[in-house]
Design a protein around this motif. Structure first.
Motif, PDB file in Angstrom:
ATOM      1  N   GLN A  40     -28.967 -32.638   3.786  1.00  0.00           N
ATOM      2  CA  GLN A  40     -29.147 -31.580   4.777  1.00  0.00           C
ATOM      3  C   GLN A  40     -28.358 -30.334   4.365  1.00  0.00           C
ATOM      4  O   GLN A  40     -28.845 -29.213   4.488  1.00  0.00           O
ATOM      5  N   ALA A  41     -27.151 -30.537   3.846  1.00  0.00           N
ATOM      6  CA  ALA A  41     -26.343 -29.402   3.379  1.00  0.00           C
ATOM      7  C   ALA A  41     -27.037 -28.705   2.214  1.00  0.00           C
ATOM      8  O   ALA A  41     -27.053 -27.474   2.130  1.00  0.00           O
ATOM      9  N   GLY A  42     -27.613 -29.475   1.304  1.00  0.00           N
ATOM     10  CA  GLY A  42     -28.344 -28.897   0.178  1.00  0.00           C
ATOM     11  C   GLY A  42     -29.565 -28.129   0.639  1.00  0.00           C
ATOM     12  O   GLY A  42     -29.838 -27.025   0.170  1.00  0.00           O
ATOM     13  N   ASP A  89     -21.939 -34.039 -15.256  1.00  0.00           N
ATOM     14  CA  ASP A  89     -20.791 -33.465 -14.556  1.00  0.00           C
ATOM     15  C   ASP A  89     -21.232 -32.689 -13.318  1.00  0.00           C
ATOM     16  O   ASP A  89     -20.675 -32.861 -12.230  1.00  0.00           O
ATOM     17  N   ARG A  90     -22.224 -31.826 -13.467  1.00  0.00           N
ATOM     18  CA  ARG A  90     -22.669 -31.001 -12.333  1.00  0.00           C
ATOM     19  C   ARG A  90     -23.331 -31.854 -11.254  1.00  0.00           C
ATOM     20  O   ARG A  90     -23.117 -31.633 -10.066  1.00  0.00           O
ATOM     21  N   LEU A  91     -24.124 -32.836 -11.640  1.00  0.00           N
ATOM     22  CA  LEU A  91     -24.745 -33.714 -10.651  1.00  0.00           C
ATOM     23  C   LEU A  91     -23.685 -34.482  -9.874  1.00  0.00           C
ATOM     24  O   LEU A  91     -23.751 -34.563  -8.637  1.00  0.00           O
ATOM     25  N   ASN A  92     -22.702 -35.024 -10.573  1.00  0.00           N
ATOM     26  CA  ASN A  92     -21.624 -35.750  -9.894  1.00  0.00           C
ATOM     27  C   ASN A  92     -20.866 -34.847  -8.932  1.00  0.00           C
ATOM     28  O   ASN A  92     -20.496 -35.271  -7.833  1.00  0.00           O
ATOM     29  N   SER A  93     -20.633 -33.610  -9.335  1.00  0.00           N
ATOM     30  CA  SER A  93     -19.937 -32.654  -8.475  1.00  0.00           C
ATOM     31  C   SER A  93     -20.758 -32.339  -7.223  1.00  0.00           C
ATOM     32  O   SER A  93     -20.225 -32.293  -6.112  1.00  0.00           O
ATOM     33  N   LEU A  94     -22.064 -32.136  -7.392  1.00  0.00           N
ATOM     34  CA  LEU A  94     -22.929 -31.834  -6.251  1.00  0.00           C
ATOM     35  C   LEU A  94     -23.037 -33.028  -5.301  1.00  0.00           C
ATOM     36  O   LEU A  94     -23.114 -32.853  -4.083  1.00  0.00           O
ATOM     37  N   VAL A  95     -23.018 -34.235  -5.838  1.00  0.00           N
ATOM     38  CA  VAL A  95     -23.010 -35.442  -4.999  1.00  0.00           C
ATOM     39  C   VAL A  95     -21.685 -35.535  -4.252  1.00  0.00           C
ATOM     40  O   VAL A  95     -21.651 -35.764  -3.035  1.00  0.00           O
ATOM     41  N   ALA A  96     -20.577 -35.313  -4.947  1.00  0.00           N
ATOM     42  CA  ALA A  96     -19.250 -35.376  -4.318  1.00  0.00           C
ATOM     43  C   ALA A  96     -19.107 -34.346  -3.201  1.00  0.00           C
ATOM     44  O   ALA A  96     -18.425 -34.597  -2.202  1.00  0.00           O
ATOM     45  N   ARG A  97     -19.746 -33.204  -3.357  1.00  0.00           N
ATOM     46  CA  ARG A  97     -19.677 -32.131  -2.345  1.00  0.00           C
ATOM     47  C   ARG A  97     -20.673 -32.337  -1.205  1.00  0.00           C
ATOM     48  O   ARG A  97     -20.716 -31.542  -0.263  1.00  0.00           O
ATOM     49  N   GLY A  98     -21.530 -33.364  -1.312  1.00  0.00           N
ATOM     50  CA  GLY A  98     -22.495 -33.637  -0.250  1.00  0.00           C
ATOM     51  C   GLY A  98     -23.714 -32.739  -0.279  1.00  0.00           C
ATOM     52  O   GLY A  98     -24.422 -32.618   0.719  1.00  0.00           O
ATOM     53  N   ILE A  99     -23.982 -32.111  -1.411  1.00  0.00           N
ATOM     54  CA  ILE A  99     -25.142 -31.223  -1.543  1.00  0.00           C
ATOM     55  C   ILE A  99     -26.356 -32.001  -2.046  1.00  0.00           C
ATOM     56  O   ILE A  99     -27.486 -31.732  -1.661  1.00  0.00           O
ATOM     57  N   LEU A 100     -26.098 -32.977  -2.913  1.00  0.00           N
ATOM     58  CA  LEU A 100     -27.124 -33.914  -3.368  1.00  0.00           C
ATOM     59  C   LEU A 100     -26.662 -35.316  -3.013  1.00  0.00           C
ATOM     60  O   LEU A 100     -25.469 -35.563  -2.867  1.00  0.00           O
ATOM     61  N   GLU A 101     -27.625 -36.230  -2.893  1.00  0.00           N
ATOM     62  CA  GLU A 101     -27.285 -37.635  -2.741  1.00  0.00           C
ATOM     63  C   GLU A 101     -28.120 -38.444  -3.713  1.00  0.00           C
ATOM     64  O   GLU A 101     -29.217 -38.033  -4.099  1.00  0.00           O
ATOM     65  N   LYS A 102     -27.566 -39.575  -4.120  1.00  0.00           N
ATOM     66  CA  LYS A 102     -28.282 -40.468  -5.026  1.00  0.00           C
ATOM     67  C   LYS A 102     -29.146 -41.412  -4.208  1.00  0.00           C
ATOM     68  O   LYS A 102     -28.693 -41.955  -3.197  1.00  0.00           O
ATOM     69  N   ARG A 103     -30.383 -41.598  -4.683  1.00  0.00           N
ATOM     70  CA  ARG A 103     -31.291 -42.568  -4.075  1.00  0.00           C
ATOM     71  C   ARG A 103     -31.871 -43.424  -5.188  1.00  0.00           C
ATOM     72  O   ARG A 103     -32.429 -42.892  -6.153  1.00  0.00           O
TER      73      ARG A 103
END
Length: 135
Positions: free
Chosen positions: A74-76, A43-57
């Motif tokens: 960059q935001a993270g 849940d937290r990872l998905n939220s951070l990805v949705a907010r542009g703080i993390l990205e999936k690679r």
């Protein structure tokens, strides 16, 4: 401040971001380090990805299926000073001493800290700071 705290303000989110700053980016490694419930971490990872703080690679180890790593955007990365300031505050007011990990200048090894500076880059006493509405 309130909006940022709403995004970052829970314990698991802060711990996940700490892991990302330490270079831990794989789900299983984060889960092992944090002992987080699977549903909470997801849940937290998905939220951070949705907010542009993390990205999936995507990454793939030999003989394994493709998996996703979670990397700071960059935001993270822009949260670095915030996290360093929190750590500095914690050392001064919570733990009562230096944490096991500190920030140093890469070339000289001299300790670094977060500070308030004026427009010219000179140190400014936080006691002189005042909040004002921007126009």
């Amino acid at each position: 401040m309130a909006l940022a705290a709403e995004i970052l303000g829970d314990r698991w989110t802060l711990l996940i971001l700490r892991e990302a700053f330490y270079g831990v980016c794989r789900y299983d490694d984060m889960r092992e380090d944090l002992k987080a419930p699977r549903s909470t971490l997801t849940d937290r990872l998905n939220s951070l990805v949705a907010r542009g703080i993390l990205e999936k690679r995507p990454y793939q180890e030999a003989g394994d299926r493709v998996r996703q790593a979670y990397v700071l955007t960059q935001a993270g990365q822009g949260l670095a000073l915030t996290f360093l300031a929190l750590a500095q505050w914690g050392e001064a007011h919570v733990t009562g001493g230096a944490a096991p990990v500190g920030v140093v200048d890469r070339e000289t090894g001299a300790p670094l800290h977060v500070a308030l500076v004026d427009a010219e880059g000179a140190p400014a006493d936080p006691a002189r700071a005042a909040l004002r509405l921007r126009r």
